[in-house]
Each structure stands twice: as C-alpha cells, then as structure tokens.
Write an enzyme that holds these catalytic residues in place. Sequence first.
Site, PDB file in Angstrom:
ATOM      1  N   PHE A 184       0.809  -1.219   0.000  1.00 49.87           N
ATOM      2  CA  PHE A 184       0.000   0.000   0.000  1.00 49.87           C
ATOM      3  C   PHE A 184       0.839   1.265   0.000  1.00 49.87           C
ATOM      4  O   PHE A 184       0.353   2.334  -0.375  1.00 49.87           O
ATOM      5  CB  PHE A 184      -0.923   0.026   1.232  1.00 49.87           C
ATOM      6  CG  PHE A 184      -0.209   0.357   2.522  1.00 49.87           C
ATOM      7  CD1 PHE A 184       0.030   1.675   2.900  1.00 49.87           C
ATOM      8  CD2 PHE A 184       0.239  -0.645   3.366  1.00 49.87           C
ATOM      9  CE1 PHE A 184       0.702   1.976   4.079  1.00 49.87           C
ATOM     10  CE2 PHE A 184       0.903  -0.355   4.544  1.00 49.87           C
ATOM     11  CZ  PHE A 184       1.140   0.961   4.902  1.00 49.87           C
ATOM     12  N   LYS A 208      -1.121  -7.477  -9.117  1.00 50.07           N
ATOM     13  CA  LYS A 208      -2.107  -7.292  -8.053  1.00 50.07           C
ATOM     14  C   LYS A 208      -1.713  -6.076  -7.227  1.00 50.07           C
ATOM     15  O   LYS A 208      -0.798  -6.130  -6.409  1.00 50.07           O
ATOM     16  CB  LYS A 208      -2.203  -8.512  -7.142  1.00 50.07           C
ATOM     17  CG  LYS A 208      -3.427  -8.451  -6.211  1.00 50.07           C
ATOM     18  CD  LYS A 208      -3.328  -9.389  -5.025  1.00 50.07           C
ATOM     19  CE  LYS A 208      -2.709  -8.741  -3.826  1.00 50.07           C
ATOM     20  NZ  LYS A 208      -3.482  -7.601  -3.256  1.00 50.07           N
ATOM     21  N   GLU A 211      -4.968  -3.911  -2.141  1.00 48.93           N
ATOM     22  CA  GLU A 211      -6.413  -3.716  -2.066  1.00 48.93           C
ATOM     23  C   GLU A 211      -6.776  -2.450  -1.289  1.00 48.93           C
ATOM     24  O   GLU A 211      -7.932  -2.048  -1.260  1.00 48.93           O
ATOM     25  CB  GLU A 211      -7.074  -4.934  -1.423  1.00 48.93           C
ATOM     26  CG  GLU A 211      -6.655  -5.245  -0.001  1.00 48.93           C
ATOM     27  CD  GLU A 211      -5.388  -6.083   0.090  1.00 48.93           C
ATOM     28  OE1 GLU A 211      -5.148  -6.657   1.173  1.00 48.93           O
ATOM     29  OE2 GLU A 211      -4.639  -6.150  -0.911  1.00 48.93           O
ATOM     30  N   ARG A 212      -5.765  -1.797  -0.693  1.00 48.61           N
ATOM     31  CA  ARG A 212      -6.031  -0.573   0.062  1.00 48.61           C
ATOM     32  C   ARG A 212      -5.980   0.684  -0.801  1.00 48.61           C
ATOM     33  O   ARG A 212      -6.540   1.709  -0.434  1.00 48.61           O
ATOM     34  CB  ARG A 212      -5.016  -0.436   1.200  1.00 48.61           C
ATOM     35  CG  ARG A 212      -5.100  -1.533   2.246  1.00 48.61           C
ATOM     36  CD  ARG A 212      -4.051  -1.315   3.313  1.00 48.61           C
ATOM     37  NE  ARG A 212      -4.076  -2.348   4.336  1.00 48.61           N
ATOM     38  CZ  ARG A 212      -3.273  -2.351   5.393  1.00 48.61           C
ATOM     39  NH1 ARG A 212      -2.387  -1.379   5.555  1.00 48.61           N
ATOM     40  NH2 ARG A 212      -3.352  -3.328   6.280  1.00 48.61           N
ATOM     41  N   CYS A 316       9.638   1.630   3.457  1.00 47.41           N
ATOM     42  CA  CYS A 316      10.540   0.552   3.869  1.00 47.41           C
ATOM     43  C   CYS A 316      11.957   1.060   4.037  1.00 47.41           C
ATOM     44  O   CYS A 316      12.802   0.381   4.624  1.00 47.41           O
ATOM     45  CB  CYS A 316      10.497  -0.596   2.869  1.00 47.41           C
ATOM     46  SG  CYS A 316      11.118  -0.168   1.236  1.00 47.41           S
ATOM     47  N   GLU A 416       9.236  -3.347  13.395  1.00 49.46           N
ATOM     48  CA  GLU A 416       9.138  -2.232  12.457  1.00 49.46           C
ATOM     49  C   GLU A 416       7.858  -1.462  12.773  1.00 49.46           C
ATOM     50  O   GLU A 416       6.755  -1.980  12.611  1.00 49.46           O
ATOM     51  CB  GLU A 416       9.119  -2.734  11.017  1.00 49.46           C
ATOM     52  CG  GLU A 416       9.115  -1.611   9.989  1.00 49.46           C
ATOM     53  CD  GLU A 416       9.134  -2.135   8.558  1.00 49.46           C
ATOM     54  OE1 GLU A 416       9.584  -1.394   7.670  1.00 49.46           O
ATOM     55  OE2 GLU A 416       8.675  -3.275   8.330  1.00 49.46           O
TER      56      GLU A 416
END
Length: 533
Positions: A184, A208, A211-212, A316, A416
């Site tokens: 996301f 893909k 989905e957010r 990240c 994290e």
Amino acid sequence: MSAQMLRTQSRMLLKQYKQAQRYQLQQLRRLNNAAAPETTKLFINGEYVESQSDQWIDVHNPATQEVVTRVPKATAKELEEAAHSAQLAFGSWRRTSILTRQRKMLDLQQAIRDNMERLAASIVSEQGKVLSDARGDVMRGLQVVEDMASITNHLQGQRLEVSADMDTYTVREPLGVVAGICPFNFPAMIPLWMFPVALATGNTCLLKPSERDPGAAMILAELCKDVGFPAGVLNIVHGSHTTVDFLTSDPRVRAVSFVGGDRAGKYIYERATQNGKRCQANLGAKNHAVVMPDANKEHALNAIAGATFGAAGQRCMALSVAVFVGDSGAWISEIAERAKQLRVNGGFESDADLGPMISPEALARAEHLVQSAIDEGATVTLDGRGISVPKYPRGNFLGPTVIDHVTTQMQCYQQEIFGPVLTCMRVDTLDQAVELINGNRYGNGASIFTRSGACARKFESSVEAGQVGINVPIPVPLPMFSFTGNKGSFLGDTNFYGRSGVNFYTQLKTITSLWRKQDAEDRQATVHMPTIH
C-alpha cells in the site's frame, strides 16, 4: 537562480497544485452525489471488466474515512481469464522486436509525465500522502520506465570464438507470464518497479495492486492501453489471500515479485518457490543512521527528520533509528524541536508536511509500540499520539514522535513501527554503532553522518546493510543500479530493477555454433556424367 526562473517555477508549482485541487474536488463531488461509491474494475485482455464477485473491500480515504472505491476479490473464473489472456499474449509479445518494446517504454514514460497530477491525486485520496510526496512516488517509478527505454543495452549478450570456426554466445530470453504483488505504501512506484521491467524484457504480467489503494495502478493500466501495449500483455487482478494463492501456484506464472511485510513476504516466497517459481521479495526493515560528533549538525538533523517523518514513516527505507555517538547525543532534543515544526494535515492541504497513516489499525499498532517504549523504560521526548487536526477529525493521524534511551531489547526497536516515530540510541564509539546495526536482523539501509573520510570508509566497509548512505539519509539507488536490501529484508537471489531486475525476468540461453570455412570454398562446376565406382 534568477528572479525570472523563480517566477516560472512558482507558476508551474501553482498550476500543479490547482490541477490536483480540481481532481480532489471532482472526487468529493462524485462521493457526495453517488448513492454508492464506484467500484474498481479488473483489467483483463486490454479491457476493463466489472467483477462478478460477491466479496468486496472498501477503500477509505485515510484523512476522512470516506469510502473512495470498492475493490473486488476476483473470482476463480476471473483469475483464470487473466492468466489465460497473459499466456496467449506472451506468444506474440515475446517475438515483438526489442525496438518496438523500447518505443512503448518511451511512450509510456511520456504518458506518465502527462498524467503526473492525476496519479498523485489518486495516491493522496487513497493512501494519504501529501501531494508533493505523492508526486515523488510517481517520479521514482517513472525513472524505472525511463531506464527500461535503454532495454537494448540491458539485453545485449556475449560472444566468443572458442575454437576454429566455432562460436559460443548468450542471449537473454523472457520467462513467460510473471506476477507482481504490491504493497500500500507506494501505489505507483512499486508497480512501476515490476511491470515495466517485465514487459520490456518480453514477458507478460499479472499485477495485483494493494487492495487498500489500487487507483494509481489502474491509471497506469489505462496509460498502457492508450500508448498501444497489446491486449493481455498487462492484466490487473484484485483481492487478498485467494488471489495471492492463485498467483503463487498457477503453473502459467513463472516468477513472482513481492514488496511488503515480513509475514506475507515469507508466505509468498515459500509458496512460490515450492511451486517451482522464481521469487524476489522485499520484506521489513529497520534502517539506522549513525550520527558522529563531527557531523554537519544542521544537515544531519534536517536529513534525519525528513527521512523519518516523511510519508508518515510508511516507507521501507524510512530512517527509524538514530544512533548517536558520544557527544552528538546532546542533539536529540533539537531533533524533537525540528519535528514539532512539521505540519500534520490532509494530503491536499498546501501546508502539509505529513499526512495520515493508512488505516486505524496501523495507527493503533504504532501507538501501542510507543506506549510499550514508555513501559519498558524509554523516554518519549516528543509524543505525537492524540494529535488534533481540526479539518480532519476522523483521520488516522500520528504526529512526529521521538523516543530516547531506546535499547535493543525493547519492542519499539525489535519491531518495524512503520509510522512517524524516531527511536534514538546512544553509544560511545563508531565500532559500537556498527556492532549494534550488524546485530539487527534487517539489512535494507544504513547511513552515517560525518565529516571524517576515515569514519565513512570504515562504516561503508564494515556495516551489514545492502544500501549505505554517506551523509545521505535514504540511500535508495537510481534505476541504473538496483535496490539491494539484504539479510532479513530480502528473500531471493536477484534484486529489483536495474540490471538485477532484467536478470530476474529473463533466462540465459547459450548457443554454440560451428560453421566451417571450407564449406564456403568455391568449387569448380562439374559437367561430365557422374559415374559410379
């Protein structure tokens, strides 16, 4: 910079801001006027397909909680159709000349530039980034597309005459159908790490998006169609576990790329490799910055603040740990003062420095880790919990947070946080700082701030991290190199984009050929009747 250049730049920025504001207003009017939010479609065989699924995921604007769109969990039939389309398209796409594929990359990069504001506004609405950072999301992905415009150089092989009249040479060939599974936090950049490299090298792709926040990926699919990529070369499917299981098990899929968290990444890597697929998986991170007492103080503190709190810490490569060596520990309070000046607001607001976190669950998790630091004996120098953003009272906001006196045993260090939280640690020497970093299970990036060439040299050669910054807070390389996180931050053998990305999406073929010189020698014509001996 001249006054005229400043005026021109100001007009350009104002124009960009107004374009994004218009897009936001259009989104708000659509939401207010629609009885139900629009649905996100699938993209299969070059066409937008309304899913027949009975399972849907609501996408919320992180600043307002309004439902922006609804994302389907693709049905088994829809996933099958997408894979079949990609498989059929591969037969012709792999035979398309490399110059044609190069031309498509040139056209795509121009289309992305022309739609920069539209892409950025979609990211702000669905992911929550501030508008300037959303543009950066698109731009870093665009650079990969531009690098793929040099695919003619990336795919050159080697040739050697190994014996008289005998040559051995190599060519790189595409794998076939490949899949990308996206996170996301970078709705444009990460898809652009994946499918342009896959397509430029002759593969077809099943992508893909998260989905957010699928909007940016859907716009990119539209741009691919507009510039003339053949039907089936890029297909976009949606969903969660079932879709992931399909992509990691279907025999037509030859390779899987993933960026995201540890749990999902380990599952995807194990499932994909067990099913005989190549897999590259970028996982979690805990990136450190070492601050030496001789560092340029203003540069170091500003760089750390920006790299920690930008994008609400949801990167990240965010700098989540600052290791202060010796007397530099006295600067921690000044980082907190700088962080206090950062403005937390909705992403479309012109004064926003950082926006909301992606979801209430992500916010609650980050707040829990801050509280755990207090419970375990750390000192919260700046607490961003419970921050008030009057215009967006329902937003998932966490203000910049600075935690001091953190130790390696604390939860806030072990996990994290993925939020705008800086954990500060104190050591006496550079050797202790390096030992601390090397003891962490992650290896995405590490930086040092110093004016000493000797310290910088020692750090870069001894620290165990895949990407090292010297007075650079986020050392992510440009696409002519590759993203080279290591240790627990990466699973696989071949990294993302650049030459490594090309190698991941291709396989070597070695040919050895013999053409004897004597076979080309001239021979005198024979005119007499052949005889049998």
